[in-house]
Motif scaffolding. Structure first.
Motif, PDB file in Angstrom:
ATOM      1  N   ARG A   1      24.483  -7.807 -21.602  1.00  0.00           N
ATOM      2  CA  ARG A   1      23.996  -6.556 -23.042  1.00  0.00           C
ATOM      3  C   ARG A   1      23.848  -5.685 -22.114  1.00  0.00           C
ATOM      4  NH1 ARG A   1      21.828 -11.377 -25.281  1.00  0.00           N
ATOM      5  NH2 ARG A   1      20.082 -10.269 -24.903  1.00  0.00           N
ATOM      6  N   GLN A   2      22.789  -5.428 -21.866  1.00  0.00           N
ATOM      7  CA  GLN A   2      23.029  -4.029 -21.019  1.00  0.00           C
ATOM      8  C   GLN A   2      24.025  -3.137 -20.245  1.00  0.00           C
ATOM      9  OE1 GLN A   2      19.304  -3.388 -18.240  1.00  0.00           O
ATOM     10  NE2 GLN A   2      19.879  -1.672 -18.662  1.00  0.00           N
ATOM     11  N   VAL A   3      24.917  -4.703 -19.778  1.00  0.00           N
ATOM     12  CA  VAL A   3      26.195  -3.582 -18.750  1.00  0.00           C
ATOM     13  C   VAL A   3      27.128  -3.764 -19.569  1.00  0.00           C
ATOM     14  CG1 VAL A   3      27.526  -4.366 -17.011  1.00  0.00           C
ATOM     15  CG2 VAL A   3      25.211  -4.927 -16.469  1.00  0.00           C
ATOM     16  N   ASN A   4      27.619  -4.709 -20.307  1.00  0.00           N
ATOM     17  CA  ASN A   4      28.429  -4.541 -21.911  1.00  0.00           C
ATOM     18  C   ASN A   4      28.282  -2.848 -22.511  1.00  0.00           C
ATOM     19  OD1 ASN A   4      29.890  -6.781 -20.903  1.00  0.00           O
ATOM     20  ND2 ASN A   4      28.288  -7.926 -22.543  1.00  0.00           N
ATOM     21  N   THR A   5      27.394  -2.788 -22.008  1.00  0.00           N
ATOM     22  CA  THR A   5      27.370  -1.082 -22.879  1.00  0.00           C
ATOM     23  C   THR A   5      27.376  -0.464 -22.073  1.00  0.00           C
ATOM     24  OG1 THR A   5      25.291  -0.484 -22.205  1.00  0.00           O
ATOM     25  CG2 THR A   5      25.280  -1.777 -24.801  1.00  0.00           C
TER      26      THR A   5
ATOM     27  N   GLN B   1      29.890   2.559 -20.789  1.00  0.00           N
ATOM     28  CA  GLN B   1      31.171   2.545 -21.135  1.00  0.00           C
ATOM     29  C   GLN B   1      32.196   2.638 -19.597  1.00  0.00           C
ATOM     30  OE1 GLN B   1      32.367   3.693 -23.834  1.00  0.00           O
ATOM     31  NE2 GLN B   1      30.509   3.588 -24.931  1.00  0.00           N
ATOM     32  N   PRO B   2      33.267   1.816 -20.040  1.00  0.00           N
ATOM     33  CA  PRO B   2      33.882   2.371 -18.790  1.00  0.00           C
ATOM     34  C   PRO B   2      34.797   3.221 -18.032  1.00  0.00           C
ATOM     35  CG  PRO B   2      35.058   0.889 -20.507  1.00  0.00           C
ATOM     36  CD  PRO B   2      33.970   1.639 -20.796  1.00  0.00           C
ATOM     37  N   SER B   3      34.275   3.087 -16.926  1.00  0.00           N
ATOM     38  CA  SER B   3      34.606   4.765 -15.702  1.00  0.00           C
ATOM     39  C   SER B   3      36.003   4.901 -15.373  1.00  0.00           C
ATOM     40  CB  SER B   3      33.510   4.428 -14.332  1.00  0.00           C
ATOM     41  OG  SER B   3      33.813   5.697 -13.817  1.00  0.00           O
ATOM     42  N   SER B   4      36.021   6.344 -15.304  1.00  0.00           N
ATOM     43  CA  SER B   4      37.890   6.790 -15.633  1.00  0.00           C
ATOM     44  C   SER B   4      37.800   6.451 -14.380  1.00  0.00           C
ATOM     45  CB  SER B   4      37.450   7.556 -15.999  1.00  0.00           C
ATOM     46  OG  SER B   4      36.534   8.936 -14.874  1.00  0.00           O
ATOM     47  N   SER B   5      36.600   6.385 -13.074  1.00  0.00           N
ATOM     48  CA  SER B   5      36.971   6.468 -11.359  1.00  0.00           C
ATOM     49  C   SER B   5      36.213   4.837 -11.194  1.00  0.00           C
ATOM     50  CB  SER B   5      36.070   6.577 -11.007  1.00  0.00           C
ATOM     51  OG  SER B   5      34.958   6.029  -9.783  1.00  0.00           O
ATOM     52  N   GLU B   6      37.987   4.095 -10.648  1.00  0.00           N
ATOM     53  CA  GLU B   6      38.243   2.739 -10.102  1.00  0.00           C
ATOM     54  C   GLU B   6      36.722   2.162  -9.516  1.00  0.00           C
ATOM     55  OE1 GLU B   6      41.242  -0.053  -7.819  1.00  0.00           O
ATOM     56  OE2 GLU B   6      41.774   1.613  -8.548  1.00  0.00           O
ATOM     57  N   GLY B   7      35.952   2.894  -8.798  1.00  0.00           N
ATOM     58  CA  GLY B   7      34.910   2.380  -7.829  1.00  0.00           C
ATOM     59  C   GLY B   7      34.268   1.904  -9.046  1.00  0.00           C
ATOM     60  N   LEU B   8      33.537   3.123  -9.857  1.00  0.00           N
ATOM     61  CA  LEU B   8      32.254   2.357 -10.751  1.00  0.00           C
ATOM     62  C   LEU B   8      32.603   1.493 -12.047  1.00  0.00           C
ATOM     63  CD1 LEU B   8      30.883   6.269 -10.737  1.00  0.00           C
ATOM     64  CD2 LEU B   8      30.062   4.360  -9.701  1.00  0.00           C
TER      65      LEU B   8
ATOM     66  N   ILE C   1      34.029  -1.274 -11.096  1.00  0.00           N
ATOM     67  CA  ILE C   1      35.139  -2.660 -10.429  1.00  0.00           C
ATOM     68  C   ILE C   1      33.631  -3.047 -10.202  1.00  0.00           C
ATOM     69  CG2 ILE C   1      34.765  -3.622  -7.223  1.00  0.00           C
ATOM     70  CD1 ILE C   1      37.519  -1.332  -7.864  1.00  0.00           C
ATOM     71  N   LEU C   2      32.280  -1.828  -9.672  1.00  0.00           N
ATOM     72  CA  LEU C   2      30.739  -1.978  -9.764  1.00  0.00           C
ATOM     73  C   LEU C   2      31.013  -2.663 -10.967  1.00  0.00           C
ATOM     74  CD1 LEU C   2      28.258  -2.366  -8.964  1.00  0.00           C
ATOM     75  CD2 LEU C   2      28.235   0.237  -9.995  1.00  0.00           C
ATOM     76  N   ARG C   3      30.977  -2.480 -11.803  1.00  0.00           N
ATOM     77  CA  ARG C   3      30.332  -2.630 -13.358  1.00  0.00           C
ATOM     78  C   ARG C   3      31.033  -4.276 -13.812  1.00  0.00           C
ATOM     79  NH1 ARG C   3      32.410  -3.735 -18.493  1.00  0.00           N
ATOM     80  NH2 ARG C   3      34.138  -2.457 -19.749  1.00  0.00           N
ATOM     81  N   GLN C   4      32.385  -4.555 -13.649  1.00  0.00           N
ATOM     82  CA  GLN C   4      33.728  -5.572 -13.308  1.00  0.00           C
ATOM     83  C   GLN C   4      32.277  -6.772 -12.415  1.00  0.00           C
ATOM     84  OE1 GLN C   4      37.251  -5.457 -13.045  1.00  0.00           O
ATOM     85  NE2 GLN C   4      37.552  -4.077 -14.516  1.00  0.00           N
ATOM     86  N   GLY C   5      32.417  -6.130 -10.959  1.00  0.00           N
ATOM     87  CA  GLY C   5      31.710  -7.262 -10.259  1.00  0.00           C
ATOM     88  C   GLY C   5      30.001  -8.205 -11.016  1.00  0.00           C
ATOM     89  N   LEU C   6      29.559  -6.392 -11.510  1.00  0.00           N
ATOM     90  CA  LEU C   6      28.649  -6.712 -11.971  1.00  0.00           C
ATOM     91  C   LEU C   6      28.112  -8.083 -12.891  1.00  0.00           C
ATOM     92  CD1 LEU C   6      26.192  -3.594 -11.958  1.00  0.00           C
ATOM     93  CD2 LEU C   6      25.614  -5.714 -10.641  1.00  0.00           C
TER      94      LEU C   6
END
Length: 182
Positions: free
Chosen positions: A86-90, A92-99, A101-106
């Motif tokens: 739930r915390q990761v879902n809050t 905001q998707p980053s405009s930086s592809e690398g960040l 990817i980190l969120r999606q990977g988590l």
């Protein structure tokens, strides 16, 4: 009374169904005993939790001939994983592809990782006489002084418990007990 074997699941396997004992659901054992179930857990509002003293008080308050089984089960606990998800879902998707990817990977890692396990303490009481029901009614008050709470199990929770005891599948999602999942 028949001799009980420590660790036996026979009473679960040969249960005959359910009945109501006052406000409690009771499993009817193969020996026609009415078996009441409760979970004992730490009171989150009390910093001093003394389970050993509580167990001693519980056992010393019982009458000769009564049967109480204490089950310590390691039960899947989805709460930590779901809380992190739930915390990761809050985020905001980053405009930086690398960040991003980190969120999606988590999120993927959390979904794929196995559930952590929590130790749960369940009491099973073979009700043999009416004074046993009065003792069962007072169990919550007895434990409160030691920083413990007692949650009495309803029929759905007892069925979930028997499924877990007989078939502890690691991916099994147990029913909620007293508003607590897992």
């Amino acid at each position: 009374m028949a001799e009980q074997i420590i660790g036996s699941t026979r009473t679960f396997v040969l249960a005959k169904g359910f009945t109501q004992v006052g406000s409690y659901a009771a499993l009817i054992g193969e020996d026609d005993t009415r078996r009441l179930f409760a979970e004992v857990y730490a009171d989150p509002d009390r910093p001093e939790v003394r389970p050993q003293e509580a167990y001693q008080a519980i056992l010393s308050s019982m009458q000769p001939g009564w049967t109480l089984r204490l089950l310590q089960l390691f039960w899947p606990d989805p709460a930590p994983r779901l809380g992190f998800q739930r915390q990761v879902n809050t985020w905001q998707p980053s405009s930086s592809e690398g960040l991003d990817i980190l969120r999606q990977g988590l999120l993927l890692a959390v979904q794929e990782s196995p559930l952590p396990f929590a130790r749960r303490t369940i009491l099973e009481f073979a009700l043999s006489a009416e004074e046993g029901k009065a003792w069962w009614d007072g169990l919550s008050g007895l434990c409160m002084g030691f920083g413990l709470r007692v949650g009495y199990l309803d029929q759905a929770a007892i069925e979930g418990l028997t499924r877990w005891v007989l078939n502890p599948a690691l991916d099994y999602q147990p029913a909620s007990i007293n508003g607590k999942t897992g």
